[in-house]
Motif scaffolding. Structure first.
Motif, PDB file in Angstrom:
ATOM      1  N   ASP A 197       0.821  -1.204   0.000  1.00  0.00           N
ATOM      2  CA  ASP A 197       0.000   0.000   0.000  1.00  0.00           C
ATOM      3  C   ASP A 197       0.859   1.260   0.000  1.00  0.00           C
ATOM      4  N   GLY A 198       0.219   2.387  -0.301  1.00  0.00           N
ATOM      5  CA  GLY A 198       0.915   3.666  -0.293  1.00  0.00           C
ATOM      6  C   GLY A 198       0.342   4.573  -1.369  1.00  0.00           C
ATOM      7  N   PRO A 199       0.683   5.852  -1.325  1.00  0.00           N
ATOM      8  CA  PRO A 199       0.190   6.814  -2.319  1.00  0.00           C
ATOM      9  C   PRO A 199       0.875   6.620  -3.667  1.00  0.00           C
ATOM     10  N   SER A 200       0.477   7.399  -4.654  1.00  0.00           N
ATOM     11  CA  SER A 200       1.070   7.292  -5.985  1.00  0.00           C
ATOM     12  C   SER A 200       2.500   7.807  -5.998  1.00  0.00           C
ATOM     13  N   GLY A 201       3.328   7.219  -6.856  1.00  0.00           N
ATOM     14  CA  GLY A 201       4.679   7.708  -7.054  1.00  0.00           C
ATOM     15  C   GLY A 201       5.709   7.258  -6.046  1.00  0.00           C
ATOM     16  N   VAL A 202       5.360   6.282  -5.202  1.00  0.00           N
ATOM     17  CA  VAL A 202       6.316   5.825  -4.188  1.00  0.00           C
ATOM     18  C   VAL A 202       7.081   4.576  -4.631  1.00  0.00           C
ATOM     19  N   GLY A 203       6.669   3.991  -5.767  1.00  0.00           N
ATOM     20  CA  GLY A 203       7.358   2.810  -6.273  1.00  0.00           C
ATOM     21  C   GLY A 203       6.625   1.508  -6.061  1.00  0.00           C
ATOM     22  N   LYS A 204       5.340   1.583  -5.720  1.00  0.00           N
ATOM     23  CA  LYS A 204       4.570   0.355  -5.483  1.00  0.00           C
ATOM     24  C   LYS A 204       4.534  -0.547  -6.704  1.00  0.00           C
ATOM     25  N   GLY A 205       4.263   0.052  -7.874  1.00  0.00           N
ATOM     26  CA  GLY A 205       4.140  -0.736  -9.095  1.00  0.00           C
ATOM     27  C   GLY A 205       5.422  -1.450  -9.460  1.00  0.00           C
ATOM     28  N   THR A 206       6.537  -0.739  -9.335  1.00  0.00           N
ATOM     29  CA  THR A 206       7.837  -1.339  -9.650  1.00  0.00           C
ATOM     30  C   THR A 206       8.133  -2.493  -8.702  1.00  0.00           C
ATOM     31  N   LEU A 207       7.891  -2.284  -7.408  1.00  0.00           N
ATOM     32  CA  LEU A 207       8.128  -3.337  -6.422  1.00  0.00           C
ATOM     33  C   LEU A 207       7.196  -4.520  -6.660  1.00  0.00           C
ATOM     34  N   ALA A 208       5.941  -4.238  -6.960  1.00  0.00           N
ATOM     35  CA  ALA A 208       4.973  -5.314  -7.188  1.00  0.00           C
ATOM     36  C   ALA A 208       5.381  -6.177  -8.376  1.00  0.00           C
ATOM     37  N   GLN A 209       5.815  -5.543  -9.462  1.00  0.00           N
ATOM     38  CA  GLN A 209       6.256  -6.292 -10.639  1.00  0.00           C
ATOM     39  C   GLN A 209       7.477  -7.147 -10.304  1.00  0.00           C
ATOM     40  N   TRP A 210       8.398  -6.587  -9.541  1.00  0.00           N
ATOM     41  CA  TRP A 210       9.606  -7.316  -9.160  1.00  0.00           C
ATOM     42  C   TRP A 210       9.262  -8.535  -8.305  1.00  0.00           C
TER      43      TRP A 210
ATOM     44  N   LEU B 256       3.254  -4.347   3.294  1.00  0.00           N
ATOM     45  CA  LEU B 256       4.260  -3.304   3.097  1.00  0.00           C
ATOM     46  C   LEU B 256       3.551  -1.990   2.825  1.00  0.00           C
ATOM     47  N   PHE B 257       4.037  -0.915   3.411  1.00  0.00           N
ATOM     48  CA  PHE B 257       3.473   0.414   3.149  1.00  0.00           C
ATOM     49  C   PHE B 257       4.609   1.315   2.702  1.00  0.00           C
ATOM     50  N   LEU B 258       4.565   1.740   1.435  1.00  0.00           N
ATOM     51  CA  LEU B 258       5.609   2.591   0.869  1.00  0.00           C
ATOM     52  C   LEU B 258       5.198   4.060   0.954  1.00  0.00           C
ATOM     53  N   THR B 259       6.164   4.901   1.226  1.00  0.00           N
ATOM     54  CA  THR B 259       5.901   6.330   1.291  1.00  0.00           C
ATOM     55  C   THR B 259       7.100   7.076   0.717  1.00  0.00           C
ATOM     56  N   ALA B 260       6.921   8.357   0.425  1.00  0.00           N
ATOM     57  CA  ALA B 260       7.994   9.217  -0.077  1.00  0.00           C
ATOM     58  C   ALA B 260       7.468  10.649  -0.041  1.00  0.00           C
ATOM     59  N   SER B 261       8.369  11.625  -0.033  1.00  0.00           N
ATOM     60  CA  SER B 261       7.937  13.018   0.011  1.00  0.00           C
ATOM     61  C   SER B 261       7.201  13.385  -1.269  1.00  0.00           C
ATOM     62  N   ALA B 262       6.293  14.354  -1.166  1.00  0.00           N
ATOM     63  CA  ALA B 262       5.531  14.804  -2.338  1.00  0.00           C
ATOM     64  C   ALA B 262       6.471  15.382  -3.389  1.00  0.00           C
ATOM     65  N   GLU B 263       7.520  16.072  -2.940  1.00  0.00           N
ATOM     66  CA  GLU B 263       8.462  16.675  -3.871  1.00  0.00           C
ATOM     67  C   GLU B 263       9.205  15.621  -4.683  1.00  0.00           C
TER      68      GLU B 263
ATOM     69  N   ASP C 199      10.201   4.111   3.582  1.00  0.00           N
ATOM     70  CA  ASP C 199      10.277   5.443   2.976  1.00  0.00           C
ATOM     71  C   ASP C 199      11.255   5.356   1.807  1.00  0.00           C
ATOM     72  N   THR C 200      10.739   5.513   0.597  1.00  0.00           N
ATOM     73  CA  THR C 200      11.561   5.324  -0.607  1.00  0.00           C
ATOM     74  C   THR C 200      12.199   6.618  -1.117  1.00  0.00           C
ATOM     75  N   THR C 201      12.018   7.722  -0.383  1.00  0.00           N
ATOM     76  CA  THR C 201      12.500   9.025  -0.857  1.00  0.00           C
ATOM     77  C   THR C 201      13.964   8.983  -1.282  1.00  0.00           C
ATOM     78  N   ASP C 202      14.809   8.406  -0.427  1.00  0.00           N
ATOM     79  CA  ASP C 202      16.247   8.393  -0.692  1.00  0.00           C
ATOM     80  C   ASP C 202      16.787   6.989  -0.963  1.00  0.00           C
ATOM     81  N   LEU C 203      15.901   6.063  -1.311  1.00  0.00           N
ATOM     82  CA  LEU C 203      16.324   4.687  -1.569  1.00  0.00           C
ATOM     83  C   LEU C 203      16.320   4.381  -3.061  1.00  0.00           C
ATOM     84  N   SER C 204      17.229   3.525  -3.480  1.00  0.00           N
ATOM     85  CA  SER C 204      17.219   3.045  -4.863  1.00  0.00           C
ATOM     86  C   SER C 204      16.182   1.941  -4.969  1.00  0.00           C
TER      87      SER C 204
END
Length: 219
Positions: free
Chosen positions: A9-22, A139-146, A197-202
């Motif tokens: 779970d998590g808002p848009s743009g945090v990388g959920k789709g990429t992680l889910a596919q992986w 899993l709950f992914l998050t990241a800054s709006a910026e 928090d995926t803000t600063d993670l690869s």
């Protein structure tokens, strides 16, 4: 639970789709992209000219939604809408439609039906809290709006589309607020979810954290 379920779970743009596919590639599990279901509904609403205040017709469409998932494509009534439903316009409608309790109830059973052997990776906003509260891994992914706005702008640029980062940042913040404060299935982490928090993670670092969670769960 007959087959293991991984809820992301998590808002848009945090990388959920990429992680889910992986994770699907890693485990061989089925994929449920619940966001695509809501975007497909939003596309259908726009195409049919249904007013967002017309709850009865929104529910009627949700109950017979002619959407299919084929590999990485989303098919709506025979039309490939994979790219179309990813536009900001459709996303804005989807967020508003998703805030309507009656619509969420109509789509709940369809989402639950995706849980089949050998397992499911469910990507959404309320997978671990409402749709699959007994999921083996949450899993709950998050990241800054910026940061999320930057990712979206880069994505659009790669598609040859110009974008205003200030406008996209504002849209993201407004959508987050709408999702967090809606009366039905608000966007919140499940109590037993691992927050990343995926803000600063690869991407690799995010996948490694998820893999550790799966290993601890015996998946």
């Amino acid at each position: 639970m007959s087959s293991p379920i991984i809820a992301i779970d998590g808002p848009s743009g945090v990388g959920k789709g990429t992680l889910a596919q992986w994770l699907c590639c890693k485990t061989g599990f089925h994929l449920l992209d619940s966001g695509a279901i809501y975007r497909a509904l939003a596309y259908g609403v726009s195409k049919a000219g249904i007013d967002l205040a017309d709850v009865d017709n929104l529910v009627n469409l949700a109950e017979v939604l002619p959407v299919e998932f084929k590999a990485t494509s989303v098919i709506y009534d025979g039309e490939d809408v994979t790219s179309t439903i990813r536009t900001e316009e459709v996303a804005a409608i989807a967020s508003k439609v998703a805030a309507i309790p009656e619509v969420r109830t109509s789509l709940l059973k369809r989402q639950k039906d995706f849980a089949q052997a050998p397992g499911l990776v469910a990507d959404g906003r309320d997978m671990g809290t409402v749709v699959f509260p007994n999921a083996n891994v949450k899993l709950f992914l998050t990241a800054s709006a910026e940061e999320r706005a930057k990712r979206r702008v880069n994505q659009l640029k790669n598609q040859g589309v110009s974008a205003n980062i200030a406008r996209i940042t504002q849209d993201i913040m407004e959508r987050d607020e709408r999702d967090r404060t809606r009366s039905s299935s608000p966007l919140v982490p499940a109590e037993d979810a691992l927050i990343i928090d995926t803000t600063d993670l690869s991407i690799q670092e995010v996948c490694e954290k998820a893999q550790n969670a799966l290993s601890e769960a015996g998946i």
